[in-house]
Every structure is written in structure tokens, then in C-alpha cells.
Design an enzyme around this catalytic site. Structure first.
Site, short mmCIF file in Angstrom:
data_model
loop_
_atom_site.label_atom_id
_atom_site.label_comp_id
_atom_site.label_asym_id
_atom_site.label_seq_id
_atom_site.Cartn_x
_atom_site.Cartn_y
_atom_site.Cartn_z
N ASP A 182 -30.19 5.12 -109.61
CA ASP A 182 -30.66 4.13 -108.81
C ASP A 182 -31.98 4.20 -108.04
O ASP A 182 -32.25 5.33 -107.72
CB ASP A 182 -29.65 3.98 -107.94
CG ASP A 182 -29.23 2.46 -107.34
OD1 ASP A 182 -30.30 1.63 -107.57
OD2 ASP A 182 -28.00 2.19 -107.48
N ARG B 140 -37.08 -0.03 -106.58
CA ARG B 140 -37.90 0.16 -105.39
C ARG B 140 -38.99 1.18 -105.35
O ARG B 140 -39.91 0.84 -104.73
CB ARG B 140 -37.02 0.74 -104.27
CG ARG B 140 -35.90 -0.46 -103.66
CD ARG B 140 -34.81 0.27 -103.04
NE ARG B 140 -33.70 0.60 -103.82
CZ ARG B 140 -32.74 1.50 -103.53
NH1 ARG B 140 -32.66 2.00 -102.45
NH2 ARG B 140 -31.72 1.89 -104.35
N TRP B 141 -38.81 2.21 -106.31
CA TRP B 141 -40.08 2.93 -106.65
C TRP B 141 -41.30 2.26 -107.09
O TRP B 141 -42.57 2.56 -106.69
CB TRP B 141 -39.48 4.14 -107.72
CG TRP B 141 -40.36 5.08 -108.22
CD1 TRP B 141 -40.55 6.49 -107.45
CD2 TRP B 141 -41.76 4.99 -108.98
NE1 TRP B 141 -41.70 7.16 -108.00
CE2 TRP B 141 -42.35 6.27 -108.91
CE3 TRP B 141 -42.23 3.95 -109.82
CZ2 TRP B 141 -43.43 6.61 -109.50
CZ3 TRP B 141 -43.26 4.23 -110.60
CH2 TRP B 141 -43.97 5.54 -110.63
N HIS C 275 -38.48 1.57 -114.16
CA HIS C 275 -37.38 2.05 -115.43
C HIS C 275 -38.29 3.06 -116.33
O HIS C 275 -37.53 4.08 -116.78
CB HIS C 275 -36.92 0.81 -116.07
CG HIS C 275 -36.15 0.12 -115.31
ND1 HIS C 275 -35.33 0.42 -114.28
CD2 HIS C 275 -36.38 -1.53 -114.91
CE1 HIS C 275 -34.85 -0.62 -113.71
NE2 HIS C 275 -35.29 -1.63 -113.81
N ARG D 281 -29.56 -9.74 -114.27
CA ARG D 281 -30.96 -9.60 -113.73
C ARG D 281 -32.10 -10.54 -114.33
O ARG D 281 -31.75 -11.13 -115.34
CB ARG D 281 -31.18 -8.33 -113.94
CG ARG D 281 -30.49 -7.20 -113.19
CD ARG D 281 -31.33 -5.73 -113.03
NE ARG D 281 -30.70 -5.07 -111.92
CZ ARG D 281 -30.76 -3.77 -111.58
NH1 ARG D 281 -32.10 -3.34 -111.73
NH2 ARG D 281 -30.24 -3.34 -110.68
N LEU E 224 -25.79 20.31 -125.14
CA LEU E 224 -25.25 19.48 -123.94
C LEU E 224 -24.89 18.08 -124.43
O LEU E 224 -25.53 17.69 -125.57
CB LEU E 224 -26.68 19.08 -122.99
CG LEU E 224 -26.35 18.21 -122.06
CD1 LEU E 224 -25.61 18.56 -120.76
CD2 LEU E 224 -28.07 17.65 -121.57
N GLU F 207 -16.13 15.09 -107.03
CA GLU F 207 -17.11 15.24 -105.88
C GLU F 207 -18.06 14.22 -105.62
O GLU F 207 -18.71 14.25 -106.63
CB GLU F 207 -17.44 16.62 -105.65
CG GLU F 207 -16.21 17.74 -105.50
CD GLU F 207 -15.30 17.50 -104.04
OE1 GLU F 207 -16.06 17.02 -103.27
OE2 GLU F 207 -14.25 17.75 -104.41
C1 FPP Z 1 -31.01 1.24 -111.46
O1 FPP Z 1 -32.17 1.17 -110.47
C2 FPP Z 1 -31.37 1.39 -112.81
C3 FPP Z 1 -31.20 0.69 -113.72
C4 FPP Z 1 -30.54 -0.44 -113.88
C5 FPP Z 1 -31.90 1.18 -115.33
C6 FPP Z 1 -32.07 2.56 -115.43
C7 FPP Z 1 -32.21 2.91 -116.83
C8 FPP Z 1 -33.14 3.79 -117.21
C9 FPP Z 1 -33.71 4.63 -116.40
C10 FPP Z 1 -33.67 3.61 -118.61
C11 FPP Z 1 -32.78 4.35 -119.53
C12 FPP Z 1 -33.29 4.76 -120.69
C13 FPP Z 1 -32.60 5.77 -121.35
C14 FPP Z 1 -33.16 6.15 -122.69
C15 FPP Z 1 -31.20 6.20 -121.15
P1 FPP Z 1 -32.47 -0.22 -109.89
O2 FPP Z 1 -33.13 -1.10 -111.04
O3 FPP Z 1 -31.29 -1.05 -109.46
O4 FPP Z 1 -33.31 -0.17 -108.56
P2 FPP Z 1 -33.24 -0.52 -107.24
O5 FPP Z 1 -32.06 -0.30 -106.70
O6 FPP Z 1 -34.34 0.00 -106.60
O7 FPP Z 1 -33.54 -2.09 -107.45
#
Ligand code: FPP
Length: 227
Positions: A2, A6-7, A19, A53, A113, A182
Site C-alpha cells: 500500500d 501516495r508516493w 506502481h 479504480r 522462495l 502477527e
Molecule cells: C496499493 O497502493 C497498490 C496496488 C493496488 C498495486 C500494487 C501493484 C504493484 C506493485 C505491481 C504488481 C506487479 C507485480 C509484478 C506483482 P495504492 O494504489 O492503494 O496506494 P495509495 O494507498 O497510496 O493510493
């Protein structure tokens, strides 16, 4: 994972840039696991609810996944990582579906892994699908049969669940499997989550007393059980 959005927003970038950075963070954490004795890592990449989204973000995430797989599978191979996708496949595009299948087939024999990527996944979806399957084949629903029918039946229950981005919810992740897990909450946004952050989570985990419904004395072996 998560905090990607925001990043990106903090840097005036589009959410998909967050992402993309999230994939780099994932690569670092995957590489860090084997040397820390972690044999299974399960990440939440796309929830059943993420379809709602904006269309641009959803298609951006699909593109990032497809690209990451085409680039990263050879490295996963070299590092002995077995990748498995957990979630519904029926409403994924043929391109994404094939990417998942190819990556799974290429890494199926790896043992260093297991990386479970929950994609198009929801804990409720998993429980309902497993129960529906058991009912359809006429199997009595028990904790054991249901556990065995879940999408993560190939792994034990998780010891530690790390939620980044300062959120303190499960958000439909591993609802069944997290019964005695945990929980660790990090205020870091996922793209900033690195090896020292992982080590902090592991250090805190080591201080937790896991009682699984028993008392501290029972866990310490000071009480003779009547059973
Ligand atoms: C949540 O942050 C993140 C996601 C919904 C997407 C995560 C996906 C990836 C990192 C790419 C996956 C790729 C592979 C290869 C597995 P958010 O968008 O909800 O962030 P926010 O809370 O700041 O809005």
C-alpha cells in the site's frame, strides 16, 4: 503493497508511476527473503475491488504486470523463485492470463522462495469459491476441507502480515489464513519499504508471544495439560 499512489502524488507523478516504483520495491524484498530464512512471500497486487479504480490506472497496472513478468522471469529463474498467481482468472485479458501461466510454468520447479502474487484476489472470493467447490463435489465442509480447497492451500498460514502505507485494515486479504497471523503496520509507503524496514518488522515479530489461544504458562511449558 500500500502507498504507491501516495508516493506518486507526493512527487506530482501519475499514480501508475508509483506502481512502477512498487515493482522495484517488490524486487528488493523478494531478493531479501531467502537470506532471512523466509521461504514463502505472499503479496497483494490487485484486489477484486481494484477494478473500480479509474480505467487508466487499471489498464496501467495490467501493463506493469505484463512488462514486469516478461522482464523479471529470467531473474526469478536464476534466483530459484517459484511464482504463483492467486486469484480469479476468468475476467483477465488473454494477454495477462497467458503472462501469468507462462511465468508459473517457467518457475514451477524452483524451491528457494515461493512468491504468491494475489492478483484479482479477495479473501471473501477465496472462501466462497472454496465452499462452492466443496458443496459441488459433495464434500462435508470442515476447517480442514475448507483450508485444503482455498487458493493458498499449497502454503501454511502466514506467520507475519506486513501492511504498509499507514493503513490499519486487512482489506479483504487472507481473511481465513490470517486467523493467528502477527500483524505489523508500517507507516512507510510501499515504494520506500526496503531491507532495513523488513528487518525492523522481523525484529518486532521475534518479540511477539504466539499463544494460539493458550496461556503464556502453557506456551512456556509450565503447566501440565489435563488433556
Ligand atoms: C496499493 O497502493 C497498490 C496496488 C493496488 C498495486 C500494487 C501493484 C504493484 C506493485 C505491481 C504488481 C506487479 C507485480 C509484478 C506483482 P495504492 O494504489 O492503494 O496506494 P495509495 O494507498 O497510496 O493510493
Amino acid at each position: 503493497m500500500d502507498g504507491n499512489g501516495r508516493w506518486a502524488s507526493k512527487r506530482f507523478l501519475p499514480r501508475v508511476a508509483g506502481h512502477k516504483q512498487g515493482v522495484d520495491a517488490l524486487k528488493r524484498i523478494v531478493s531479501a527473503c531467502p537470506s532471512r530464512g523466509i521461504s514463502v512471500l505472499t503479496v497483494f497486487a490487485f484486489s477484486s475491488e481494484n477494478w473500480s479504480r479509474p480505467a487508466e490506472e487499471v489498464s496501467g497496472l495490467m501493463d506493469i504486470l505484463a512488462l514486469a513478468l516478461s522482464r523479471e522471469v529470467p531473474k526469478l529463474q536464476r534466483d530459484g523463485v517459484q511464482i504463483r498467481f492467486v486469484g480469479a482468472r476468468d475476467n483477465l485479458s488473454p494477454r495477462v492470463k497467458k503472462g501469468l501461466e507462462d511465468a508459473e510454468a517457467a518457475t514451477a520447479a524452483n524451491t528457494a522462495l515461493t512468491l504468491n502474487v494475489c492478483f484479482n484476489y479477495g479473501g471473501r472470493w477465496d472462501i466462497v469459491s472454496a465452499a462452492a467447490h466443496l458443496a459441488a463435489v459433495g464434500t462435508l465442509i470442515t476447517e480442514k476441507s475448507l483450508s485444503g480447497a482455498l487458493a493458498l492451500a499449497h502454503c501454511g498460514d502466514p506467520d507475519l502480515l506486513i501492511r504498509t502505507g499507514n493503513e490499519k485494515r486487512l482489506s479483504n486479504f487472507l481473511l481465513w489464513q490470517a486467523a493467528y497471523t502477527e500483524l505489523y503496520f508500517s507507516s512507510l509507503l510501499w515504494p520506500d519499504f526496503d531491507e532495513p524496514a523488513l528487518d525492523s518488522a522481523l525484529s518486532e515479530f521475534r518479540t511477539r508471544e504466539r499463544r494460539f489461544g493458550k496461556t503464556s504458562d502453557q506456551i512456556a511449558g509450565n503447566v501440565v495439560s489435563d488433556a
